[in-house]
Design a protein around this motif. Structure first.
Motif, short mmCIF file in Angstrom:
data_model
loop_
_atom_site.label_atom_id
_atom_site.label_comp_id
_atom_site.label_asym_id
_atom_site.label_seq_id
_atom_site.Cartn_x
_atom_site.Cartn_y
_atom_site.Cartn_z
N LEU A 273 0.83 -1.21 0.00
CA LEU A 273 0.00 0.00 0.00
C LEU A 273 0.86 1.26 0.00
O LEU A 273 0.42 2.32 -0.46
N VAL A 274 2.11 1.14 0.52
CA VAL A 274 3.04 2.27 0.45
C VAL A 274 3.31 2.61 -1.01
O VAL A 274 3.31 3.77 -1.41
N LEU A 275 3.48 1.54 -1.81
CA LEU A 275 3.73 1.72 -3.25
C LEU A 275 2.51 2.35 -3.94
O LEU A 275 2.67 3.26 -4.76
N ALA B 123 -10.31 3.47 0.36
CA ALA B 123 -10.90 3.47 1.70
C ALA B 123 -11.10 2.06 2.23
O ALA B 123 -10.71 1.74 3.37
N VAL B 124 -11.68 1.18 1.39
CA VAL B 124 -11.97 -0.19 1.84
C VAL B 124 -10.67 -0.99 2.02
O VAL B 124 -10.54 -1.76 2.97
N THR B 125 -9.70 -0.77 1.13
CA THR B 125 -8.43 -1.50 1.22
C THR B 125 -7.69 -1.17 2.51
O THR B 125 -7.23 -2.08 3.22
N PHE B 126 -7.59 0.12 2.85
CA PHE B 126 -6.89 0.50 4.08
C PHE B 126 -7.64 -0.05 5.30
O PHE B 126 -7.02 -0.51 6.26
N HIS B 127 -8.96 -0.01 5.26
CA HIS B 127 -9.77 -0.55 6.35
C HIS B 127 -9.49 -2.04 6.54
O HIS B 127 -9.24 -2.53 7.65
N HIS B 128 -9.50 -2.76 5.41
CA HIS B 128 -9.28 -4.22 5.43
C HIS B 128 -7.85 -4.54 5.89
O HIS B 128 -7.65 -5.48 6.66
N ALA B 129 -6.88 -3.75 5.42
CA ALA B 129 -5.48 -3.98 5.79
C ALA B 129 -5.28 -3.80 7.29
O ALA B 129 -4.59 -4.59 7.94
N VAL B 130 -5.90 -2.76 7.84
CA VAL B 130 -5.79 -2.52 9.28
C VAL B 130 -6.41 -3.67 10.08
O VAL B 130 -5.83 -4.15 11.06
N ALA B 131 -7.58 -4.15 9.61
CA ALA B 131 -8.23 -5.27 10.30
C ALA B 131 -7.31 -6.49 10.33
O ALA B 131 -7.20 -7.17 11.35
N GLY B 132 -6.64 -6.74 9.21
CA GLY B 132 -5.72 -7.88 9.13
C GLY B 132 -4.48 -7.69 9.98
O GLY B 132 -4.06 -8.60 10.71
#
Lengths: 128, 132
Positions: free
Chosen positions: A39-41, B79-88
């Motif tokens: 995600l940094v990329l 928005a959804v990707t960052f939310h999902h990444a944080v959950a993981g």
């Protein structure tokens, strides 16, 4: 251990034979972690696109090197693998595929689909 | 076992909530599933769009992100990707960091960094989409 006879063991990884389903489960987490780093990329790429053509050329140039392409290849496979195992987990959540055969066959389906989709995406990238 | 009437130290409200010592129930699990379902079409759209833009010049990439549909989906994806990444990541930290202080610090840090990253990404897309 003196009391190791027939008592159930706590799930220490070291006491189990490594099974494909265990490797798949571990890889789901590892690819998830790698994609978070990725995600940094994505952030950098979007910032570069917003910054203008000169800065965008810098990141496109970096991604065009063989190291950049290798990272992108790993990123593509990680996404498709994580997406596939994620869908498999959603199927598990509804009680599907939770037999020994179901776990093995759904696992192989995910691996084949991930490899296939990665190849398709890169064919599209090379044609484009 | 003693009977529930009279002897239980659990209040009626706590028993009705049924959450126990963790104070949370299935919210985290549910959010992880919900975001994963949303990410299936969003991720497929993004990867194949980016793949077809490989080797394209700046103007082409900009024109693609400036389309209302692309900009809308890109913002939702971020928005959804960052939310999902944080959950993981939260689950990973909970599993592998065993010091309570370090665990809490890591979870707070990843949440803050994720909000920062998501806002930077969304602002970048908006700048392209609205900047002309």
């Amino acid at each position: 251990m003196s009391n190791s006879s027939s008592r159930p063991l706590s799930p220490f990884l070291s006491v189990y034979k490594l099974e494909p389903s265990m490797i798949m489960s571990g890889l789901h987490r590892i690819t998830g972690f790698a994609l978070t780093i990725g995600l940094v990329l994505l952030t950098w790429w979007l910032v570069a696109a917003a910054a203008g053509p000169d800065y965008f050329a810098v990141i496109q140039g970096l991604l065009g090197t063989w190291i950049g392409k290798l990272a992108l290849f790993g990123w593509t496979f990680s996404i498709f693998y994580h997406l596939g195992t994620g869908l498999r987990h959603l199927a598990f959540d509804t009680g599907r595929c939770l037999t020994k055969d179901g776990i093995v066959s759904s696992g192989w389906t995910v691996v084949v689909a991930a490899v296939g989709l990665t190849i398709v995406a890169w064919i599209i990238a090379f044609i484009a | 076992m003693s009977s529930k009437q009279g002897t239980s130290l659990v209040t009626d409200l706590a028993r009705a909530r049924g959450l126990g010592a963790s104070h949370t129930g299935t919210e985290h699990w549910w959010e992880q599933r919900l975001t994963s379902i949303a990410l299936v079409p969003l991720t497929l759209w993004f990867i194949f769009s980016i793949a077809s833009l490989a080797g394209a010049d700046y103007a082409t990439v900009k024109a693609w992100l400036q389309q209302p549909l692309s900009a809308t989906l890109a913002i939702i994806l971020v928005a959804v990707t960052f939310h999902h990444a944080v959950a993981g990541m939260e689950v990973i930290f909970e599993d592998y960091i065993h010091t309570k202080c370090a665990k809490l610090t890591a979870i707070i840090a990843i949440k803050f960094v994720a909000v920062l990253g998501a806002v930077i990404c969304i602002l970048s897309v908006l700048k392209l989409a609205l900047g002309g």
